[in-house]
Design a protein around this motif. Structure first.
Motif, PDB file in Angstrom:
ATOM      1  N   LEU A  66       0.914  -1.119   0.151  1.00 56.71           N
ATOM      2  CA  LEU A  66       0.129   0.077  -0.045  1.00 56.71           C
ATOM      3  C   LEU A  66       0.812   1.327   0.136  1.00 56.71           C
ATOM      4  CD1 LEU A  66      -2.529  -0.462   2.779  1.00 56.71           C
ATOM      5  CD2 LEU A  66      -2.914  -0.280   0.334  1.00 56.71           C
ATOM      6  N   CYS A  67       0.496   2.342  -0.445  1.00 51.24           N
ATOM      7  CA  CYS A  67       1.042   3.583  -0.443  1.00 51.24           C
ATOM      8  C   CYS A  67       0.195   4.725  -0.715  1.00 51.24           C
ATOM      9  CB  CYS A  67       2.052   3.197  -1.638  1.00 51.24           C
ATOM     10  SG  CYS A  67       2.869   4.867  -2.149  1.00 51.24           S
ATOM     11  N   TRP A  68       0.549   5.644   0.265  1.00 55.56           N
ATOM     12  CA  TRP A  68      -0.203   6.947   0.236  1.00 55.56           C
ATOM     13  C   TRP A  68       0.479   8.053  -0.550  1.00 55.56           C
ATOM     14  CZ3 TRP A  68      -5.006   7.808   2.280  1.00 55.56           C
ATOM     15  CH2 TRP A  68      -5.539   7.287   3.407  1.00 55.56           C
ATOM     16  N   VAL A  69      -0.293   8.656  -1.583  1.00 59.52           N
ATOM     17  CA  VAL A  69       0.466   9.667  -2.079  1.00 59.52           C
ATOM     18  C   VAL A  69      -0.453  10.810  -1.799  1.00 59.52           C
ATOM     19  CG1 VAL A  69       1.163  10.746  -4.546  1.00 59.52           C
ATOM     20  CG2 VAL A  69       1.340   8.261  -3.919  1.00 59.52           C
ATOM     21  N   GLY A  70      -0.107  11.702  -0.962  1.00 64.38           N
ATOM     22  CA  GLY A  70      -0.901  12.770  -0.544  1.00 64.38           C
ATOM     23  C   GLY A  70      -2.323  12.086   0.161  1.00 64.38           C
ATOM     24  N   GLN A  71      -3.394  12.605  -0.517  1.00 64.46           N
ATOM     25  CA  GLN A  71      -4.634  11.794   0.191  1.00 64.46           C
ATOM     26  C   GLN A  71      -4.825  10.891  -0.836  1.00 64.46           C
ATOM     27  OE1 GLN A  71      -6.548  13.516   2.550  1.00 64.46           O
ATOM     28  NE2 GLN A  71      -6.562  15.676   2.444  1.00 64.46           N
ATOM     29  N   ARG A  72      -4.236  10.427  -1.686  1.00 64.11           N
ATOM     30  CA  ARG A  72      -4.691   9.318  -2.389  1.00 64.11           C
ATOM     31  C   ARG A  72      -4.006   7.930  -2.154  1.00 64.11           C
ATOM     32  NH1 ARG A  72      -3.535  11.989  -8.528  1.00 64.11           N
ATOM     33  NH2 ARG A  72      -4.366   9.984  -9.244  1.00 64.11           N
ATOM     34  N   LEU A  73      -4.688   6.933  -2.303  1.00 64.26           N
ATOM     35  CA  LEU A  73      -4.195   5.516  -1.791  1.00 64.26           C
ATOM     36  C   LEU A  73      -3.948   4.487  -2.854  1.00 64.26           C
ATOM     37  CD1 LEU A  73      -3.490   4.081   0.555  1.00 64.26           C
ATOM     38  CD2 LEU A  73      -5.800   3.369   0.900  1.00 64.26           C
ATOM     39  N   PHE A  74      -2.798   4.049  -3.026  1.00 62.59           N
ATOM     40  CA  PHE A  74      -2.752   3.173  -4.155  1.00 62.59           C
ATOM     41  C   PHE A  74      -1.980   1.760  -3.484  1.00 62.59           C
ATOM     42  CE2 PHE A  74      -1.544   7.304  -5.912  1.00 62.59           C
ATOM     43  CZ  PHE A  74      -2.204   7.319  -7.245  1.00 62.59           C
ATOM     44  N   SER A  75      -2.528   0.827  -4.313  1.00 63.09           N
ATOM     45  CA  SER A  75      -2.129  -0.617  -3.917  1.00 63.09           C
ATOM     46  C   SER A  75      -1.640  -1.513  -5.070  1.00 63.09           C
ATOM     47  CB  SER A  75      -3.203  -1.346  -3.082  1.00 63.09           C
ATOM     48  OG  SER A  75      -4.161  -2.028  -4.106  1.00 63.09           O
ATOM     49  N   ALA A  76      -1.007  -2.420  -4.714  1.00 65.74           N
ATOM     50  CA  ALA A  76      -0.502  -3.322  -5.778  1.00 65.74           C
ATOM     51  C   ALA A  76      -0.290  -4.664  -5.389  1.00 65.74           C
ATOM     52  CB  ALA A  76       0.897  -2.726  -6.229  1.00 65.74           C
ATOM     53  N   GLY A  77      -0.702  -5.854  -6.085  1.00 68.59           N
ATOM     54  CA  GLY A  77      -0.585  -6.898  -5.584  1.00 68.59           C
ATOM     55  C   GLY A  77      -0.095  -7.988  -6.645  1.00 68.59           C
ATOM     56  N   LEU A  78      -0.263  -9.451  -6.003  1.00 71.28           N
ATOM     57  CA  LEU A  78       0.344 -10.403  -6.925  1.00 71.28           C
ATOM     58  C   LEU A  78      -0.240 -10.543  -8.336  1.00 71.28           C
ATOM     59  CD1 LEU A  78       1.643 -13.011  -4.299  1.00 71.28           C
ATOM     60  CD2 LEU A  78       2.838 -11.125  -5.192  1.00 71.28           C
ATOM     61  N   ASN A  79      -1.500  -9.871  -8.409  1.00 68.31           N
ATOM     62  CA  ASN A  79      -2.262  -9.861  -9.761  1.00 68.31           C
ATOM     63  C   ASN A  79      -1.563  -9.354 -10.842  1.00 68.31           C
ATOM     64  OD1 ASN A  79      -3.065  -7.777  -8.616  1.00 68.31           O
ATOM     65  ND2 ASN A  79      -5.306  -8.416  -8.591  1.00 68.31           N
ATOM     66  N   GLY A  80      -0.411  -8.506 -10.425  1.00 65.64           N
ATOM     67  CA  GLY A  80       0.280  -7.609 -11.320  1.00 65.64           C
ATOM     68  C   GLY A  80      -0.535  -6.494 -11.578  1.00 65.64           C
ATOM     69  N   GLU A  81      -1.539  -6.064 -10.773  1.00 64.40           N
ATOM     70  CA  GLU A  81      -2.212  -4.775 -10.863  1.00 64.40           C
ATOM     71  C   GLU A  81      -2.150  -3.595 -10.072  1.00 64.40           C
ATOM     72  OE1 GLU A  81      -6.056  -6.723 -13.216  1.00 64.40           O
ATOM     73  OE2 GLU A  81      -6.057  -6.019 -11.051  1.00 64.40           O
ATOM     74  N   ILE A  82      -2.094  -2.564 -10.503  1.00 66.90           N
ATOM     75  CA  ILE A  82      -1.929  -1.351  -9.466  1.00 66.90           C
ATOM     76  C   ILE A  82      -3.389  -0.656  -9.528  1.00 66.90           C
ATOM     77  CG2 ILE A  82      -0.856   0.923  -8.927  1.00 66.90           C
ATOM     78  CD1 ILE A  82       1.359   0.213 -10.794  1.00 66.90           C
ATOM     79  N   THR A  83      -3.870  -0.317  -7.984  1.00 65.00           N
ATOM     80  CA  THR A  83      -5.263   0.055  -8.073  1.00 65.00           C
ATOM     81  C   THR A  83      -5.175   1.253  -7.100  1.00 65.00           C
ATOM     82  OG1 THR A  83      -5.956  -2.200  -7.843  1.00 65.00           O
ATOM     83  CG2 THR A  83      -7.494  -0.599  -6.955  1.00 65.00           C
ATOM     84  N   GLU A  84      -6.002   2.371  -7.653  1.00 68.10           N
ATOM     85  CA  GLU A  84      -6.214   3.394  -6.751  1.00 68.10           C
ATOM     86  C   GLU A  84      -7.525   3.416  -6.146  1.00 68.10           C
ATOM     87  OE1 GLU A  84      -5.733   7.488  -8.476  1.00 68.10           O
ATOM     88  OE2 GLU A  84      -6.027   8.262  -6.500  1.00 68.10           O
ATOM     89  N   TYR A  85      -7.717   3.648  -4.829  1.00 67.65           N
ATOM     90  CA  TYR A  85      -9.089   3.477  -4.360  1.00 67.65           C
ATOM     91  C   TYR A  85      -9.832   4.819  -4.280  1.00 67.65           C
ATOM     92  CZ  TYR A  85      -7.274  -0.638  -2.515  1.00 67.65           C
ATOM     93  OH  TYR A  85      -6.719  -2.155  -2.485  1.00 67.65           O
ATOM     94  N   ASP A  86     -11.044   4.823  -4.364  1.00 68.98           N
ATOM     95  CA  ASP A  86     -11.804   6.058  -4.300  1.00 68.98           C
ATOM     96  C   ASP A  86     -12.496   5.953  -2.817  1.00 68.98           C
ATOM     97  OD1 ASP A  86     -13.888   7.978  -4.366  1.00 68.98           O
ATOM     98  OD2 ASP A  86     -14.744   6.909  -6.196  1.00 68.98           O
TER      99      ASP A  86
END
Lengths: 693, 715
Positions: A66-86
């Motif tokens: 998981l990674c916060w960038v300012g107020q935005r939150l990103f995650s990445a996983g073993l399925n090879g995808e990067i997700t940004e959460y709303d």
């Protein structure tokens, strides 16, 4: 006060999932945490560690980082995808495929302009963070072997990457690897096994700290690429590291369940030069510590044993205060049990399925303390598996027990239940507007379904035998973009109250179909709300344990509430560390408010005097020992029962018997242990799969 | 317990043409404990930072030249010194890059080694045995160098040592199968030559190691047959008859290491501290005949403390600097950190009896050491101070009263620094005088010396026997109490003396009050009404043995006089020995021992004494069984396990005799009933365990119930 018949329910075998990763945002003081089932949880550390948001997971989505960038939150996983959460609508905003195989780690630069991920194929991929999305920028020089961990130097010029058997340093501008630091393997039998650098941290003085599968925490000089110091902290793996904001302290989580602290201090009094010295060891977990966060004052850890532990550092907080107390957050801060009072049914919400149970019956009578003979055993009527792989966000059972609704991040489903000849029918044609339901709630006569939707609005749907019809949408005037996390209606069907994570509470008049009033905003987030069936008073309990009663007719706080605020709540009440998650009322005695947290339930008798600061708050034992006449002198409004542990629900049925759903702790712990083993083998399986073996 | 830690590689090796050569000529300490200079066997010198496993710099001589001695670091001038091609001395600094451009000086004779200790001056040792300080040599490089060694004599090993600000060069030579030790003192120059005792013909030492402590130089050497000898040379005695004749060098066998098949070829032993030796190239005693082990042995107890298998060939080379061992093996040079904490006898031997007094094992080490020095160096032995000398002399001749007064005065002086050796010397002196002169005996002085707790049996082995001979049982008691290392034979002798002593004599003794008061309370105590320990109750066994009791010992009285009384109150045990005798016997029970060594000596007891002793033990056992915790006082008292251990041992030692002795029959039956009751107790416990488990299951069942309807009341 009297006797209660209690249905003690222990068959809700809910188990939280293991904690996989966490990220702390020190600006907003929010901790983002992701579990093994992919569920994301946001805790507000500024407001009594309240779990204010949950985004349910999905089958087969394993988030690794998981990674916060300012107020935005990103995650990445073993399925090879990067997700940004709303985080406003509580769902993934978008997903980007990185095309580098499974992703092990994610990180951003200090400026918040670039995101990098470490992939199985040996590439570090850079993504530019744009306003609405992220865009692939370039790859760093490709390496042989997976990139397991990454850390960006604060200046942005260098990147450290933890790999198998080594650490690489990249020049962020050219993308070339500049240094290669070999990490020694474990001794003995593990000598033949590659060592995995599970975590790296790049400090501003160009020191690199690494934690690896051989149990070492190593300090490296990032400019020369040389090893400065090795600390062997465990026989097994060092799984995660976290460095404090001022880089004076460092924590390492191990697979033995310990967290080891290092501090950058001079090792002897007269020595000027400072170095990383191992100082403290915390053992708050029974199994692997998979995720860590070092806040300014505390060590936050989580792992296989599913508990989130906040351990304040005693040199950073005032001793013997509430702030210095350790917190273990084991259960969600929201209700996963819904009770259909009229029908005597219970709905249990699991991540991927729902269960409907009918409580048992007994016609016996007994003395307090007795267990009555059970005439009819409780039975599981329905088990409903969620569809489409999305996990369940919210669910509700109508008071009559004939309607069941649940929502996921993508849809709302409604079912009709029949019990004489048990059957479940899906209502196929739902109104188009009913696509999002953070919270679901039925009116007390079971003719309406309320679903909270985007920007704190509520969609009202009428239900009858034949159809399900959209009526209207209720919107607050405040324009808050935060989601509603609490929703309740009054018994008479006139009022609907909502609470959102901006701490706003709106009350709508359902007859006039418009906003009736907004309760004055209190600084702490509401954790439970309910409207009194006869007086139409709204009772609100907040994360800081404060209780307010607001008259919906007069649009002001009630006399009792003012008195309570004036006198103040008892200090022991305020010191409890789990929030009240449910409030209900007794029809038999309108002066009674029933509420519960994880360790107790409490009946507040508004007719009795409030406890003074010097009186005993937990006085049930004393009262029991006193003769009848004297009790009245010693009793106060808060009647607290601590007979139950891990209370998930306390509700009053129509026959005035209480339903208490609580988990036996032993059962819970053994389950953790059992699950840790199966997860371990799954984990191994998953990794073997990833490695293509 | 000494320990070897996980090692790491410092560098790889380039073995020479012959496989027996590791390719490393020498390793020397550099500026601090973390830097070493490694000289390879051909042309290069490399400086390493050990903890980083990294070379910091390296210097090489030209092709065709070879380094003939390991480079050393002179910490005073921060220079390195090395010798190439036997005669060229080269000196350079850290910042010099090319060795060829550094300072060079050619000397007139072949150099064996250059030695330099931290803080000391570099010393040059020539192949023919001459020694020069480097500075004085360089002032006139071509100065003539004398020949010290004989024609066919050649240096095998050398080192230097700084002792009391005096520098010594020590080297060993070999000539026609004889080995010699040379001790060369610098400023003023003196040379002493010693002849090493011959080992089996054809064997000459494989490795040497020297250290300095307590004004003595201690030389340790290992022979191919696994024998490790130690020779101790006093520094003070040097310089009398210079170089005239080779003195015989006394030696003591420290260790006999297992060698497996054949002799050792490449092995080395290094002293780590006064009690520990690191040995490489010798088989591990429990791991077959492979010789690729690094072991740490404790020389005081001859026990193996730590061992580690080294992969690859062992070259018999070993260096040690600041708690790290440097060992070339296979194709790597490994660094292995070690630790030799001060050990206790208990941890060295493994068995600890709880009567053991926790005296630091220093006492024992001193004991060994002083014996060694006495044996090897009587000539050089000298007393620490003059007044003490006087007292010592005084004790040899003066009458009893004056000796007592003087010793008392000496002991009361708090300024005496090393009381320990002094007490040892005094005690040995007094004991030997007493042994020689039957009229002389100083009981109070000896008791006082024992009370200092600085004595142990090894320092003064005749003390206990002397006390027994003079029937000074109070002193015996003190010795048993304070000596941690009394041999089993002596323990047994004490036991024998105590048990055969008439009670009338015993009662006249004045003994240590604590132990007496314990026995008094034990004998006088009212029998506690409840709280039987270990389940033994004589009531339950009366039926089994009532017929046998009559024949037996004095333990069980009122045998079967009245059935009613018997079944309601068990007979009160009566102590078969007098109070003071019991106190002395307790002291024996409390000593540390090892079964195997004690058993043969126990057999010396006569059957009559054995029966009496067993009766006493039985009495103690009964008392202990009746009272839940007689040991609560904090007084010196044997534990129940100690009593049972002794019962078992005595029975083991005299089993056949006891079976044949009629008086012992009752006793044996009684002891048998102990065992029976114990067995019954265990079986009862087993039953209880079963029921408890059942209870547990029931409880769990109730708890795990998934659903219940309960009534609770709130007030």
């Amino acid at each position: 006060m009297g006797e209660f018949k209690v249905h003690r329910v222990r068959f809700f075998d809910y188990m939280p999932s293991a904690i996989r990763a966490m990220a702390f945002n020190s600006h907003t003081e929010r901790l983002a945490l992701v579990r093994a089932d992919g569920a994301l949880e946001i805790f507000n550390f500024a407001d009594h560690y309240f779990q204010e948001k949950v985004i349910p997971g999905q089958d087969g989505r394993a988030v690794e980082a998981l990674c916060w960038v300012g107020q935005r939150l990103f995650s990445a996983g073993l399925n090879g995808e990067i997700t940004e959460y709303d985080l406003e609508n509580l769902r993934p905003r978008y997903t980007v495929e990185a095309y580098g195989g499974p992703i092990w780690t994610i990180g951003s630069n200090k400026q918040g302009t670039l995101l990098m991920v470490g992939c199985e194929d040996g590439t570090v991929k850079m993504f530019e963070i744009l306003k609405e999305r992220i865009q692939f920028q370039r790859n760093l020089e490709r390496q042989k072997g997976r990139i397991v961990s990454l850390s960006w130097h604060p200046s942005g010029t260098l990147i450290a990457a933890g790999m198998m058997d080594m650490i690489r340093i990249f020049n962020a501008e050219t993308g070339h690897a500049t240094h290669r630091m070999l990490v020694e393997r474990g001794v003995g039998a593990s000598k033949s096994r590659e060592v995995v650098v599970w975590s790296v941290a790049f400090l501003s003085d160009y020191t690199i700290i690494s934690g690896d599968s051989a149990g070492k925490v190593q300090i490296w000089d990032g400019l020369t690429g040389t090893l400065v110091r090795t600390h062997l902290v465990t026989k097994w793996d060092v799984l995660c590291l976290s460095v404090s904001q001022d880089e004076s302290s460092l924590i390492a989580g191990t697979s033995e369940g310990t967290v080891v602290q290092f501090q950058f201090i001079s090792s002897t009094v007269d020595q000027q030069e400072e170095e990383w010295v191992r100082t403290r060891t915390f053992k708050n977990h029974s199994h692997d510590v998979r995720a860590l966060a070092h806040t300014e004052t505390a060590v936050v850890s989580g792992g296989m044993d599913t508990q989130l532990v906040v351990r304040p550092l005693l040199d950073k907080v005032e001793k013997n205060t509430q702030e210095s107390a350790m917190r273990k957050i084991a259960l969600p801060h929201r209700s996963l049990v819904c009770c259909a009072k009229k029908a005597g049914l219970l709905l249990f919400q699991f991540p991927d399925h729902l269960e409907v149970w009918r409580v048992g019956e007994s016609d016996g009578h007994g003395k307090p303390g007795d267990s009555l003979p059970v005439k009819r055993k409780p039975e599981k009527l329905i088990q409903l598996k969620g569809k489409g792989g999305d996990h369940i966000y919210s669910s509700a059972l109508s008071p009559c027990g004939e309607w069941l609704a649940y929502s996921t991040v993508s849809s709302v489903r409604l079912y009709r239940l029949q019990y004489n000849n048990i059957s479940i029918t899906k209502v196929s044609k739902l109104p188009k507007d009913l696509c999002l339901g953070h919270q679901l709630c039925f009116s007390s006569d079971s003719t309406k379904l309320f679903a909270s939707s985007r920007h704190s609005s509520v969609i009202v749907v009428a239900l009858n035998q034949l159809e399900c019809k959209y009526l209207h949408t209720l919107k607050p005037k405040s324009g808050s973009r935060q989601p509603v996390h609490l929703l309740c209606t009054s018994e008479d069907g006139k009022w609907l109250a909502t609470a959102n994570t901006d701490c706003e509470i709106h009350v709508y008049d359902l007859h006039k179909r418009k906003l009736h009033c907004t309760v004055p905003i209190y600084s702490s987030c509401p954790t439970a709300i309910a409207i009194h069936p006869t007086t139409s008073h709204l009772v609100v309990v907040h994360a800081d344990q404060q209780i307010f009663e607001y008259s919906l007719v007069q649009k002001e706080y009630t006399e009792w509430s003012r008195k309570l605020q004036k006198q103040g709540l008892h200090s022991l009440w305020l010191e409890r560390d789990t929030p009240v998650t449910h409030v209900t009322f007794s029809l038999k005695n309108p002066a009674h408010i029933i509420l519960h947290d994880m360790f107790m339930f409490c009946i507040i008798d508004q007719s009795l005097p409030l406890p003074e600061s010097k009186t005993l708050l937990y006085n049930q034992m004393t009262l029991r020992s006193l003769p009848e006449q004297e009790r009245i002198r010693h009793s106060h409004a808060f009647k607290i029962c601590k007979n139950f542990k891990h209370v998930m629900c306390v509700s009053l049925l129509e026959d005035h018997s209480l339903v208490v759903a609580a988990e036996p702790v032993l059962h819970y712990l053994s389950e953790v242990s059992k699950r840790a083993q199966t997860t371990l083998s799954q984990f191994a399986g998953q990794y073997i799969h990833v490695m293509g073996l | 317990m000494a320990a070897l830690y996980e090692g790491y590689t410092l560098c790889g090796l380039v073995p020479g043409q012959t496989l027996t050569n590791s390719g490393i000529q020498g390793i020397e300490a550099e500026r601090d404990s973390d830097h070493v200079v490694v000289t390879d066997s051909t042309r290069s010198v490399t400086l390493y930072k050990v903890s980083d496993q990294k070379p910091l710099s390296s210097w090489t001589v030209k092709q065709g030249q070879t380094l003939t001695c390991p480079a050393v670091y002179n910490s005073q001038t921060e220079e390195y010194v090395v010798v190439s091609d036997n005669k060229v001395i080269r000196i350079w600094k850290d910042e010099d890059i090319l060795l060829d451009k550094a300072f060079k000086a050619t000397v007139s004779s072949d150099v064996w080694r250059v030695h330099c200790l931290p803080g000391g001056e570099p010393v040059v040792l020539f192949q023919r045995g001459a020694v020069r300080l480097l500075d004085s040599l360089l002032s006139a490089p071509q100065q003539p160098i004398e020949e010290v060694l004989a024609q066919e004599e050649a240096i095998r090993w050398s080192t230097n040592i700084v002792a009391d600000s005096q520098q010594f060069v020590i080297f060993t030579t070999e000539q026609k199968g004889d080995s010699f030790l040379y001790l060369h003192r610098l400023n003023p120059n003196t040379l002493q030559r010693y002849r090493l005792e011959r080992e089996e013909p054809g064997l000459s030492p494989l490795s040497f190691s020297a250290s300095y402590r307590d004004k003595h130089i201690c030389l340790l050497y290992l022979y191919p047959n696994g024998h490790v000898y130690q020779s101790v040379v006093s520094v003070r005695g040097l310089g009398g008859d210079e170089g005239a004749q080779a003195l015989p060098l006394p030696r003591s066998l420290l260790l006999g290491l297992p060698v497996g098949e054949g002799l050792l070829e490449a092995a080395s032993a290094q002293l780590l501290d006064e009690a520990h030796v690191a040995v490489v190239g010798v088989p591990h005693p429990s791991a077959g005949a492979g010789k690729d082990f690094l072991c740490i042995w404790n020389t005081n107890f001859q026990t193996l403390q730590a061992g580690k298998e080294m992969a690859g060939k062992i070259y018999g080379q070993l260096w040690t600097f600041s708690n790290k061992l440097f060992i070339p093996h296979g194709k790597t040079l490994s660094v292995i950190p070690y630790e030799c904490p001060k050990s206790s006898l208990a941890s060295a031997l493994g068995k600890l009896n709880n009567g053991f007094i926790n005296i630091s094992v220093n006492v024992i080490i001193y004991g060994f050491f002083s014996l060694l020095t006495q044996r090897t160096n009587r000539k050089t032995q000298s007393a620490p101070s003059l007044t003490v000398d006087q007292v010592l002399d005084f004790t040899k001749t003066a009458p009893v009263e004056e000796v007592q007064r003087e010793v008392e005065g000496l002991l009361s002086r708090a300024d005496i620094q090393d009381l320990q050796p002094l007490v040892g010397q005094l005690a040995s002196m007094l004991v030997s005088r007493s042994l020689a002169d039957p009229a002389f005996y100083t009981p109070s002085t000896l008791a006082q010396l024992v009370h200092t707790q600085s004595l142990c049996h090894s320092v003064c082995p005749d003390l206990v026997l002397l006390a027994l001979e003079r029937r000074d049982f109070f002193l015996c008691q003190l010795c048993l109490q304070f000596f941690p290392d009394i041999p089993e034979a002596v323990t047994c002798a004490c036991l024998k003396a105590f048990i055969s002593m008439p009670d009338t004599e015993a009662e006249k003794l004045s003994l240590e009050p604590d132990s007496v008061s314990f026995m008094e309370t034990l004998i006088a105590r009212e029998r506690a009404p409840v709280g039987l320990q270990n389940g033994f109750s004589s009531t339950s066994t009366d039926q089994d043995c009532s017929d046998a009791l009559g024949g037996g010992g004095r333990v069980v009285i009122k045998t079967g006089e009245e059935d009613k009384e018997k079944s309601s109150t068990p007979p009160e045990p009566i102590c078969p020995v007098g109070l003071h005798k019991a106190v002395l016997l307790n002291e024996v029970l409390l000593t540390a021992y090892s079964d195997t060594f004690l058993l043969p000596h126990l057999k010396d007891l006569s059957s009559q004494h054995v029966v009496l002793f067993l009766q006493y033990l039985q009495f103690l056992y009964l008392k202990y069984s009746q009272d839940a915790s007689p040991q609560m006082h904090g007084l010196r008292s044997p534990s129940l396990t100690q009593i049972m251990d002794w019962v078992c041992m005595v029975l083991d030692a005299h089993f056949t005799v006891l079976v044949m002795t009629p008086e012992a029959k009752g006793l044996l039956v009684n002891l048998h009933s102990f065992v029976k009751s114990q067995v019954r107790l265990v079986s009862e416990l087993g039953k209880i365990e079963g029921s408890l488990q059942e209870l547990n299951k029931m409880k769990v069942k109730k708890d795990v119930g998934q659903y219940s309807i309960e009534i609770i009341e709130l007030f």
